[in-house]
Design a protein around this motif. Sequence first.
Motif, PDB file in Angstrom:
ATOM      1  N   ALA A 179       0.820  -1.219   0.000  1.00  0.00           N
ATOM      2  CA  ALA A 179       0.000   0.000   0.000  1.00  0.00           C
ATOM      3  C   ALA A 179       0.850   1.263   0.000  1.00  0.00           C
ATOM      4  O   ALA A 179       0.362   2.348   0.319  1.00  0.00           O
ATOM      5  CB  ALA A 179      -0.924  -0.001   1.224  1.00  0.00           C
ATOM      6  N   ARG A 180       2.113   1.146  -0.366  1.00  0.00           N
ATOM      7  CA  ARG A 180       3.011   2.300  -0.354  1.00  0.00           C
ATOM      8  C   ARG A 180       2.556   3.383  -1.322  1.00  0.00           C
ATOM      9  O   ARG A 180       1.847   3.103  -2.290  1.00  0.00           O
ATOM     10  CB  ARG A 180       4.437   1.860  -0.674  1.00  0.00           C
ATOM     11  N   GLN A 181       3.001   4.578  -1.042  1.00  0.00           N
ATOM     12  CA  GLN A 181       2.693   5.708  -1.918  1.00  0.00           C
ATOM     13  C   GLN A 181       3.981   6.395  -2.321  1.00  0.00           C
ATOM     14  O   GLN A 181       5.012   6.289  -1.639  1.00  0.00           O
ATOM     15  CB  GLN A 181       1.761   6.694  -1.223  1.00  0.00           C
ATOM     16  N   ALA A 182       3.904   7.144  -3.411  1.00  0.00           N
ATOM     17  CA  ALA A 182       5.079   7.860  -3.896  1.00  0.00           C
ATOM     18  C   ALA A 182       5.486   8.930  -2.893  1.00  0.00           C
ATOM     19  O   ALA A 182       4.670   9.454  -2.138  1.00  0.00           O
ATOM     20  CB  ALA A 182       4.778   8.489  -5.254  1.00  0.00           C
ATOM     21  N   SER A 183       6.762   9.264  -2.888  1.00  0.00           N
ATOM     22  CA  SER A 183       7.270  10.306  -2.002  1.00  0.00           C
ATOM     23  C   SER A 183       6.704  11.667  -2.404  1.00  0.00           C
ATOM     24  O   SER A 183       6.141  11.853  -3.484  1.00  0.00           O
ATOM     25  CB  SER A 183       8.794  10.351  -2.077  1.00  0.00           C
ATOM     26  N   GLN A 184       6.867  12.623  -1.520  1.00  0.00           N
ATOM     27  CA  GLN A 184       6.400  13.983  -1.804  1.00  0.00           C
ATOM     28  C   GLN A 184       7.065  14.534  -3.066  1.00  0.00           C
ATOM     29  O   GLN A 184       6.442  15.251  -3.849  1.00  0.00           O
ATOM     30  CB  GLN A 184       6.708  14.888  -0.607  1.00  0.00           C
ATOM     31  N   GLU A 185       8.343  14.189  -3.270  1.00  0.00           N
ATOM     32  CA  GLU A 185       9.048  14.694  -4.437  1.00  0.00           C
ATOM     33  C   GLU A 185       8.427  14.173  -5.725  1.00  0.00           C
ATOM     34  O   GLU A 185       8.268  14.897  -6.699  1.00  0.00           O
ATOM     35  CB  GLU A 185      10.528  14.294  -4.361  1.00  0.00           C
ATOM     36  N   MET A 186       8.044  12.872  -5.726  1.00  0.00           N
ATOM     37  CA  MET A 186       7.414  12.298  -6.902  1.00  0.00           C
ATOM     38  C   MET A 186       6.038  12.887  -7.125  1.00  0.00           C
ATOM     39  O   MET A 186       5.584  13.039  -8.256  1.00  0.00           O
ATOM     40  CB  MET A 186       7.320  10.786  -6.764  1.00  0.00           C
TER      41      MET A 186
END
Length: 433
Positions: A179-186
């Motif tokens: 369930a991971r999400q992309a980093s703020q930078e992405m």
Amino acid sequence: MFWSSDDQKTGSYAASSDIHPYDEEIEAFFTRNGFDGATRDACDEYARVRFPGSAAKPAATQGYCSYTLNISDEYLLQFRPEAFKLDTDTCMEVKSIYGKFAPTTRYLGEVGGVALQQVPDANVRSSAMMHVYLHQRIRGIPLSEFRKRNKSCRPDEDKMFKRRLMSGLAKVFALGFRARQASQEMKRILPAGTMAKGTIGKSMRWRLNLLSGLPDKDLLTHVSEAQAQLDIVEASSWCLTHGDLLPGNMMVDAKTGHLTGLIDWAEVEWLPFGMALYGVEEVLGEDMPSAAGGFEYYDDHEELRQLFWDEFLASVRRDGEEIQLREAEAARKLGILLWRGIAFDDGKMDRVVESGRDDSEIHKLRLFLEAPSVVVCSNKKCHWSESLISLWACVRRVFWHGGRGCCFGSESDETDLRARKDTFINRSKLGAA
């Protein structure tokens, strides 16, 4: 069962008790948060009115941030001041990601008629509001309690219990990773998502700077490395992460030792994957009277750690997913530094651990930082898999090609091996017929 990380310092296993042994702790909770002496009575009355016939009783172990009542074998009623209010949306998100390993929480509203008295401590955030939550229990007992009950079990049983626990933890981490999400930078180049940084996520750089005050050069080397890799960690994938992954918050089946779930999700937030891996180290040993620093790894801790990584990597790779191992290792080190390098002082976390004052924490900090890395464990998994493949290739060459190019057999064995091969083929044809 949602307790905050502060609650874990005084325990997390709730069981009914006719005479509560910690009345002073309960009263201290209300006083500390600025409530007058009648607030506890108001909470008890709320329970009697809302759940008539439940015979609500204080849980045998109370937390730093809440007042908890047992109302049945299935449910707990918990009262939390405004400063420690739970985010019910996050509670639901936790449940949706972790399924049976997370509790179900329902917000019931506020207690009426609560009064606030003057609080001398200016650091206490006070508000005349008490929030009420209904928590469905996760079955089982805490791992810490399970260990006490099984101190004298047979070595083979002990090994089986520990392996089951590592397997369960691997499943939990795999659920979070999926369930991971992309980093703020992405996210700057991707559509807007739902992830938002929480208390730890927003303050990692500040906390790392605080850790520059650690007492010894070897620890400061780890801090410097973490500071150098912080940008990489922050740019990695973020997962909804448990806030206090300790044995007291891991529920296991009292008979089999299988992991049944995790409690104390009150400090959950989105963090780079790997920051909660300190929890794996926490269960690979325990405090021993004979150990110089208190905590000591089990004799089979390397085998158990490898089992965790073998099962975790197999699980995520079955889904066709890959994990950036070096990023995960950097996040693991960062999580260890933050959770074990910063002291807990009656709810305050604004100083680093000190020699002579926090020696047991420093001992554990060193042990965890020096443990085999994610990359090393992954390589062992790969080498073992490659060895099996090579072994199978050798067996095939011996059987079909007389062992040429293999450590088994030689050219002189070729005639005999061909005869065996022909016999095998003929028997297979007869069986098929």
